[in-house]
Design a protein around this motif. Structure first.
Motif, PDB file in Angstrom:
ATOM      1  N   ALA A 201       0.830  -1.212   0.000  1.00 54.29           N
ATOM      2  CA  ALA A 201       0.000   0.000   0.000  1.00 54.29           C
ATOM      3  C   ALA A 201       0.861   1.258   0.000  1.00 54.29           C
ATOM      4  N   LEU A 202       1.968   1.252   0.746  1.00 55.68           N
ATOM      5  CA  LEU A 202       2.856   2.410   0.762  1.00 55.68           C
ATOM      6  C   LEU A 202       3.496   2.638  -0.602  1.00 55.68           C
ATOM      7  N   LEU A 203       3.834   1.561  -1.299  1.00 55.93           N
ATOM      8  CA  LEU A 203       4.370   1.706  -2.659  1.00 55.93           C
ATOM      9  C   LEU A 203       3.320   2.290  -3.592  1.00 55.93           C
ATOM     10  N   LEU A 204       2.078   1.849  -3.433  1.00 56.86           N
ATOM     11  CA  LEU A 204       0.994   2.406  -4.239  1.00 56.86           C
ATOM     12  C   LEU A 204       0.795   3.885  -3.927  1.00 56.86           C
ATOM     13  N   ALA A 205       0.904   4.251  -2.654  1.00 56.30           N
ATOM     14  CA  ALA A 205       0.767   5.657  -2.275  1.00 56.30           C
ATOM     15  C   ALA A 205       1.917   6.486  -2.829  1.00 56.30           C
ATOM     16  N   LEU A 206       3.116   5.920  -2.795  1.00 56.23           N
ATOM     17  CA  LEU A 206       4.293   6.653  -3.271  1.00 56.23           C
ATOM     18  C   LEU A 206       4.172   6.995  -4.753  1.00 56.23           C
ATOM     19  N   PHE A 207       3.881   5.987  -5.559  1.00 56.94           N
ATOM     20  CA  PHE A 207       3.849   6.213  -7.006  1.00 56.94           C
ATOM     21  C   PHE A 207       2.509   6.764  -7.484  1.00 56.94           C
ATOM     22  N   GLY A 208       1.419   6.287  -6.886  1.00 59.68           N
ATOM     23  CA  GLY A 208       0.109   6.696  -7.370  1.00 59.68           C
ATOM     24  C   GLY A 208      -0.353   8.037  -6.843  1.00 59.68           C
ATOM     25  N   LEU A 209       0.049   8.375  -5.589  1.00 60.40           N
ATOM     26  CA  LEU A 209      -0.397   9.625  -4.994  1.00 60.40           C
ATOM     27  C   LEU A 209       0.669  10.709  -5.054  1.00 60.40           C
ATOM     28  N   LYS A 210       1.893  10.377  -4.641  1.00 59.96           N
ATOM     29  CA  LYS A 210       2.946  11.395  -4.609  1.00 59.96           C
ATOM     30  C   LYS A 210       3.427  11.747  -6.011  1.00 59.96           C
ATOM     31  N   TYR A 211       3.726  10.716  -6.819  1.00 60.10           N
ATOM     32  CA  TYR A 211       4.269  10.971  -8.158  1.00 60.10           C
ATOM     33  C   TYR A 211       3.209  10.931  -9.252  1.00 60.10           C
ATOM     34  N   ARG A 212       1.946  10.713  -8.880  1.00 64.73           N
ATOM     35  CA  ARG A 212       0.802  10.833  -9.785  1.00 64.73           C
ATOM     36  C   ARG A 212       0.865   9.888 -10.988  1.00 64.73           C
ATOM     37  N   VAL A 213       1.479   8.744 -10.823  1.00 68.76           N
ATOM     38  CA  VAL A 213       1.422   7.722 -11.869  1.00 68.76           C
ATOM     39  C   VAL A 213       0.008   7.140 -11.879  1.00 68.76           C
ATOM     40  N   ASN A 214      -0.483   6.750 -13.050  1.00 64.11           N
ATOM     41  CA  ASN A 214      -1.820   6.188 -13.151  1.00 64.11           C
ATOM     42  C   ASN A 214      -1.991   5.054 -12.135  1.00 64.11           C
ATOM     43  N   GLN A 215      -2.985   5.197 -11.295  1.00 63.62           N
ATOM     44  CA  GLN A 215      -3.133   4.271 -10.169  1.00 63.62           C
ATOM     45  C   GLN A 215      -3.471   2.849 -10.616  1.00 63.62           C
ATOM     46  N   VAL A 216      -4.211   2.705 -11.700  1.00 63.57           N
ATOM     47  CA  VAL A 216      -4.519   1.362 -12.208  1.00 63.57           C
ATOM     48  C   VAL A 216      -3.242   0.683 -12.683  1.00 63.57           C
ATOM     49  N   VAL A 217      -2.410   1.429 -13.415  1.00 67.95           N
ATOM     50  CA  VAL A 217      -1.151   0.869 -13.918  1.00 67.95           C
ATOM     51  C   VAL A 217      -0.243   0.489 -12.754  1.00 67.95           C
ATOM     52  N   VAL A 218      -0.131   1.369 -11.752  1.00 65.09           N
ATOM     53  CA  VAL A 218       0.716   1.073 -10.595  1.00 65.09           C
ATOM     54  C   VAL A 218       0.222  -0.171  -9.878  1.00 65.09           C
ATOM     55  N   GLY A 219      -1.102  -0.286  -9.706  1.00 63.74           N
ATOM     56  CA  GLY A 219      -1.646  -1.458  -9.027  1.00 63.74           C
ATOM     57  C   GLY A 219      -1.326  -2.752  -9.747  1.00 63.74           C
ATOM     58  N   VAL A 220      -1.473  -2.758 -11.071  1.00 65.40           N
ATOM     59  CA  VAL A 220      -1.162  -3.961 -11.848  1.00 65.40           C
ATOM     60  C   VAL A 220       0.323  -4.292 -11.752  1.00 65.40           C
TER      61      VAL A 220
END
Length: 430
Positions: A201-220
Motif C-alpha cells: 500500500a505504501l508503494l501504491l501511495a508513493l507512485f500513485g499519490l505522490k508521483y501521480r502515476v496512473n493508479q490502475v497501472v501502478v496497481g497492476v
C-alpha cells in the motif's frame, strides 16, 4: 434584499417533468431475462434428473441430530422452476412499470436456482451432499474476499484506486507462512501478515499519490512485482525448506453452546480467529464509515477533495492513511491462504482472489455490508465447486473449477450498472 421563492405552480411543473422523464426511461429487462434463463435451466435439469438427492444437515457435535433429508429430484426441481417463474413474472411486472424490483424477488430466483442445481447434481448418485460443510466452507472461503474487498472500500472511498489487492493478499500469505515457520507459531504469522499488505500500500501511495502515476497501472505493476518476488523467494529458499515454509494452522475456536446449534453452529461459531475478526471488522467499519467523523472525512475526500481541503481536511494524509489501513486488512486476509488453511506457501496461491475481491467491492456498492454479501456469494460458488469435485458431478471437472469465476462475471455484469463509484476516485490532488 429580494428573496426568490418557489411557487406551487413551479413545483407542479417540476414534478410533472420528473414524471415524464421516468415514463421515458428505458425499461430494464435485465432481471426478468435472468429469471427466464433460470427457469429454462431448471426445466432442463428436471428433464435429466432421476432418483433422489440426499442432504446432510447435521454434524456429530450438534446438540441433536437432524435426519438426512432425502428429496425426490425431479419434483423438487420442478417446484424450484415454478418458484423462479413466479418471481420472474413479478420482476417483469415491476420492470414494465419502471419500478424498483424488490430484493426478495431477486433472492427467490437465486435460491431457486441453487436448490435446483444442488438437487440435480446429487440426483441418483447415492452420495450425501454435505450442506453444513458447504455453508461452513462458504464463510471460510469468503475471508480473503471480504478483507480484500474492505481494503478496496477504505482506499476507494477516500479516492484511491486499489488494484493491488491481489499483491497485498499474496504478500500477506507469504509473510504469514515465513513468520509462522520461523517462530513455530501460527499466531506470529497472523500478526506479521498485515505488514506485507501495508508495504504494498505504501508503494501504491508513493507512485500513485505522490508521483501521480496512473493508479490502475501502478496497481497492476505491484501485483506482478509481488508475484515475481514471492515466486523467486519460493523457488530459491522455500520450496524445499522445512524451517521457512511449514504447514501451520491457526486453531479452530468453538464458541461454547453456540457451536453446537444445528446448521448455524458449525457454520458461524466453529471457525478460526480470522472469521471472528471478519465479524468485528465488518461491523466496526460499517459504523465508522457512515456514523463517525473519520468516515465523513474519508467520504468527503473521495467525493470532493477540494471542498474537503477548504474546510481543513488533509486530503493527501487522509488518502495515504486509509490506503495503508486497507493494505493491513488485505494482508490479514492473505494469511487465510497459509496459516488460516494450514497450508505451505506456493507460488501465486492467492489465485486471483484479489480481483474477485474488487468485484465484490463493486457489487457491494463500496459498502462494507454489501461487500460482505457479495463475497459470501463468491465464496458459496467456490465451496459448491469444491464439493462437487469431491462427491462427483455430471459436470466436467474443468467446468466445475470455472464456477466461481463465471458467477463473478455474471454478478458484476448483471448488477454493476446500478452502483456509482466515488466521484474523485483515481483523481490526483492537488
Amino acid at each position: 434584499m429580494p428573496v426568490t421563492t418557489r411557487t406551487s405552480a413551479t413545483a407542479t411543473v417540476d414534478a410533472a417533468g420528473d414524471t415524464a422523464a421516468a415514463a421515458l426511461a428505458p425499461i430494464a429487462w435485465k432481471m426478468p431475462t435472468t429469471g427466464a434463463v433460470v427457469v429454462l435451466l431448471a426445466a432442463l435439469m428436471a428433464l435429466t434428473a432421476h432418483g433422489s438427492t440426499r442432504f446432510q444437515l447435521a454434524t456429530s457435535a450438534d446438540f441433536f441430530q437432524l435426519p438426512v433429508l432425502t428429496l425426490p429430484a425431479r419434483p423438487v426441481i420442478l417446484i424450484m422452476a415454478l418458484a423462479a417463474a413466479v418471481a420472474t413474472g413479478l420482476a417483469a411486472r415491476w420492470a414494465a412499470a419502471r419500478a424498483t424490483i424488490p430484493t426478495w424477488v431477486v433472492a427467490t430466483m437465486g435460491a431457486a436456482f441453487v436448490v435446483a442445481f444442488l438437487t440435480w447434481a446429487g440426483a441418483g448418485r447415492g452420495t450425501l451432499i454435505p450442506l453444513v460443510t458447504i455453508l461452513a466452507s462458504t464463510v471460510a472461503l469468503s475471508v480473503p474476499l471480504v478483507f480484500g474487498g474492505l481494503a478496496g472500500v477504505v482506499g476507494e472511498r477516500s479516492g484511491t484506486i486499489n488494484i493491488a489487492i491481489e499483491g497485498q493478499l499474496l504478500g500477506g500469505a507469504f509473510v504469514a507462512a515465513v513468520a509462522a515457520s520461523v517462530t513455530s507459531n501460527p499466531w506470529m504469522g497472523l500478526l506479521a501478515a498485515p505488514f506485507a499488505g501495508m508495504t504494498v500500500a505504501l508503494l501504491l501511495a508513493l507512485f500513485g499519490l505522490k508521483y501521480r502515476v496512473n493508479q490502475v497501472v501502478v496497481g497492476v505493476v505491484l501485483n506482478v512485482l509481488v508475484s515475481g518476488l514471492t515466486g523467486f523467494f519460493f523457488s530459491t529458499f522455500l520450496a524445499d525448506s522445512s524451517t521457512l515454509n511449514r504447514a501451520m494452522r491457526l486453531p479452530t475456536i468453538a464458541i461454547p453452546l453456540l457451536s453446537h446449534v444445528p446448521i448455524l453452529g458449525p457454520v458461524l461459531f466453529k471457525q478460526t480467529i480470522l472469521v471472528y475478526a471478519l465479524y468485528v471488522v465488518v461491523t466496526v467499519l460499517s459504523f465508522m464509515l457512515f456514523r463517525s467523523r473519520w468516515g465523513l472525512r474519508m467520504r468527503a475526500v473521495g467525493e470532493h477533495p477540494k471542498a474537503a481541503d477548504t474546510v481543513g481536511i488533509k486530503v493527501m494524509r487522509t488518502r495515504v492513511n486509509n490506503l495503508v489501513l486497507g493494505g493491513a486488512l488485505a494482508g490479514l486476509g492473505g494469511a487465510f491462504f497459509t496459516v488460516g488453511s494450514g497450508l505451505r506457501f506456493t507460488e501465486d496461491m492467492s489465485g486471483g482472489n484479489g480481483y474477485i475481491a474488487l468485484a465484490a467491492m463493486i457489487l457491494g456498492a463500496w459498502n462494507p455490508l454489501g461487500t460482505l454479501y457479495a463475497a459470501l456469494l463468491f465464496g458459496f460458488a467456490t465451496a459448491v465447486g469444491q464439493t462437487l469435485g469431491v462427491i462427483g458431478s455430471p459436470i466436467p471437472a474443468n467446468f466445475v473449477l470455472m464456477i466461481p469465476y463465471v458467477v463473478t462475471i455474471l454478478a458484476v455484469a448483471g448488477f454493476v450498472g446500478k452502483v456509482r463509484a466515488p466521484a474523485a476516485e483515481g483523481v490526483p490532488y492537488p
